[in-house]
Design a protein around this motif. Structure first.
Motif, PDB file in Angstrom:
ATOM      1  N   LYS A 191      34.171  20.296 -53.062  1.00 26.32           N
ATOM      2  CA  LYS A 191      33.685  21.676 -53.113  1.00 26.32           C
ATOM      3  C   LYS A 191      32.436  21.831 -52.244  1.00 26.32           C
ATOM      4  O   LYS A 191      32.314  22.788 -51.467  1.00 26.32           O
ATOM      5  N   HIS A 214      33.421  21.944 -48.591  1.00 24.14           N
ATOM      6  CA  HIS A 214      34.004  23.242 -48.207  1.00 24.14           C
ATOM      7  C   HIS A 214      32.918  24.313 -48.111  1.00 24.14           C
ATOM      8  O   HIS A 214      32.882  25.087 -47.160  1.00 24.14           O
ATOM      9  N   ASP A 215      32.031  24.337 -49.126  1.00 26.81           N
ATOM     10  CA  ASP A 215      30.961  25.344 -49.136  1.00 26.81           C
ATOM     11  C   ASP A 215      30.085  25.181 -47.898  1.00 26.81           C
ATOM     12  O   ASP A 215      29.692  26.157 -47.262  1.00 26.81           O
ATOM     13  N   CYS A 216      29.782  23.941 -47.575  1.00 23.58           N
ATOM     14  CA  CYS A 216      28.904  23.663 -46.431  1.00 23.58           C
ATOM     15  C   CYS A 216      29.529  24.195 -45.141  1.00 23.58           C
ATOM     16  O   CYS A 216      28.877  24.900 -44.371  1.00 23.58           O
ATOM     17  N   GLN A 247      31.771  26.465 -44.756  1.00 27.92           N
ATOM     18  CA  GLN A 247      31.858  27.924 -44.770  1.00 27.92           C
ATOM     19  C   GLN A 247      30.506  28.579 -44.495  1.00 27.92           C
ATOM     20  O   GLN A 247      30.391  29.487 -43.682  1.00 27.92           O
ATOM     21  N   LYS A 248      29.488  28.034 -45.143  1.00 32.83           N
ATOM     22  CA  LYS A 248      28.153  28.627 -45.033  1.00 32.83           C
ATOM     23  C   LYS A 248      27.588  28.467 -43.622  1.00 32.83           C
ATOM     24  O   LYS A 248      26.993  29.383 -43.075  1.00 32.83           O
ATOM     25  N   TYR A 304      22.628  20.790 -47.427  1.00 34.19           N
ATOM     26  CA  TYR A 304      23.855  20.204 -47.972  1.00 34.19           C
ATOM     27  C   TYR A 304      23.838  18.685 -47.921  1.00 34.19           C
ATOM     28  O   TYR A 304      24.432  18.023 -48.760  1.00 34.19           O
TER      29      TYR A 304
END
Ligand code: SF4
Length: 367
Positions: free
Chosen positions: A169, A172-174, A176-177, A194
């Motif tokens: 997770k 993925h967040d990294c 996307q951000k 991150y």
């Protein structure tokens, strides 16, 4: 000029930061997907390797959004990659797209002056000076180093995490951000945050996950769409995986080649089985297999596209390494026809084999 580039793992993050900082207009093609593969396969010669086809798909999807210039890196020895740029240019021309290619070849092949001139085209387009160009490039390099480190930690720590799925997770967040901002300093700040976050993930150090090395042809190893997200699948199984080939490794290797100081440990490790470079990253693949066995990994998975000449040679050597070192190695050959269920079954069967070997060795040695 509206620049684009083919996808290869997280390289678009570095390219975006570099181009944002320079202020050059660009299109990031949609993340490699089935549509890109379909389009690329339709227009490419049938016998071409998978990376070529996916790249053509990336270009066409970017051209649809207005791209008119492609940046691509150059040859990696005597294999088809050396011809990619010429062939791709001709193919796009036949399809009615007059596209400019900026090929960033190794300074060893084209000379430092020529390489700087090619890279300078982008700086010229931006209207900025060379100093700003170098700063933008350094930011891009820093970004890809950070992203590679985050990815490496996430793939490895997934085997030890207490809250299942946390590493995946965060990864993925990294991603996307970091692509959501156009401010290069902000993007670097996000990556640094991150990196700290991934190192703070709660671990169970008593766990003993399977450890698997991913080796083989550089594009299929780095580009997750081409390998059907193998390392993310391994995260789901609670397996720790690693790979040496990353965009930042590639960059260091390229620069090291100028003074013949590149990837010394890999070259040494491959010496017994493949002492010569035969194109692509066959020699690195052999070196990685030897090192993985030495480092106590449970096994290795070799990935390469159908028809990849250098990796066919390494495939023929790997069984000898496997036998000599008592080290399981599985080969997965990929193309546009590779079906998901058969692919997953093979990975699961290999992991079962590694588990059983562990159990047997525990019974034999009583630990
Ligand atoms: S290394 Fe293999 S897959 Fe990559 S370009 Fe060369 S032949 Fe094609």
């Amino acid at each position: 000029m509206k620049v684009t580039f083919p996808h290869m793992g997280n390289i678009h993050i570095a390219a975006k930061i570099f181009l944002d900082d320079l202020g050059v207009d660009y299109v990031v093609p949609p993340i490699s997907n089935n549509k890109a593969l379909e389009v690329g396969t339709m227009y490419s010669p049938e016998e071409m390797c998978l990376p070529f086809k996916i790249m053509i798909g990336n270009y066409i999807q970017a051209i649809e959004q207005g791209a008119d210039t492609v940046i691509i890196v150059g040859s990696c020895g005597p294999c088809r990659f050396g011809e990619y740029c010429e062939l791709q240019m001709n193919l796009l021309k036949k399809l009615g797209h007059e596209i400019t290619f900026i090929v960033l070849d190794s300074p060893r092949d084209v000379g430092k002056k020529e390489l700087l001139e090619r890279a300078g085209l982008l700086v010229k387009e931006s209207g900025k000076n060379n100093y700003s160009g170098i700063l933008a490039m350094l930011k891009g390099v820093k970004a890809i180093e950070l992203m590679d480190e985050i990815e490496k930690e996430a793939y490895w720590l997934a085997g030890y995490e207490i809250n299942k799925g946390e590493c995946k997770k965060l990864l993925h967040d990294c991603r996307q951000k970091v692509v959501s901002t156009k401010d290069s300093d902000q993007a670097l700040k996000i990556l640094k945050e991150y990196k700290k976050k991934i190192n703070r993930v709660k671990m169970d150090s008593t766990k003993q996950p399977l450890k698997v090395s991913i080796i083989g042809e550089i594009y299929t190893v780095i580009e997750p769409f081409s390998n059907q997200y193998i390392q993310e699948r391994l995260m789901d199984y609670g397996v720790s995986s690693n790979r040496m080939l990353t965009p930042s490794w590639w960059l260091k290797d390229l620069l090291g080649k100028v003074v013949k100081m590149n990837s010394i440990s890999l070259r040494r490790a491959s010496q017994e089985y493949l002492p010569l470079g035969i194109g692509g990253h066959a020699r690195e693949c052999i070196g990685e297999a030897v090192l993985a066995a030495k480092e106590g990994q449970d096994g290795a998975i070799q990935l390469f596209p159908v028809g990849c000449m250098p990796e066919i040679v390494s495939k023929s050597i790997l069984p000898t390494i496997s036998k000599d070192k008592d080290f399981p190695i599985m080969t997965l050959v990929l193309d546009e026809m590779t079906g998901q269920s058969g692919y997953i079954t093979r990975i699961e069967a290999f992991l079962d084999l590694l588990e059983r070997r562990r159990e047997t060795s525990h019974v034999l040695f009583g630990n």
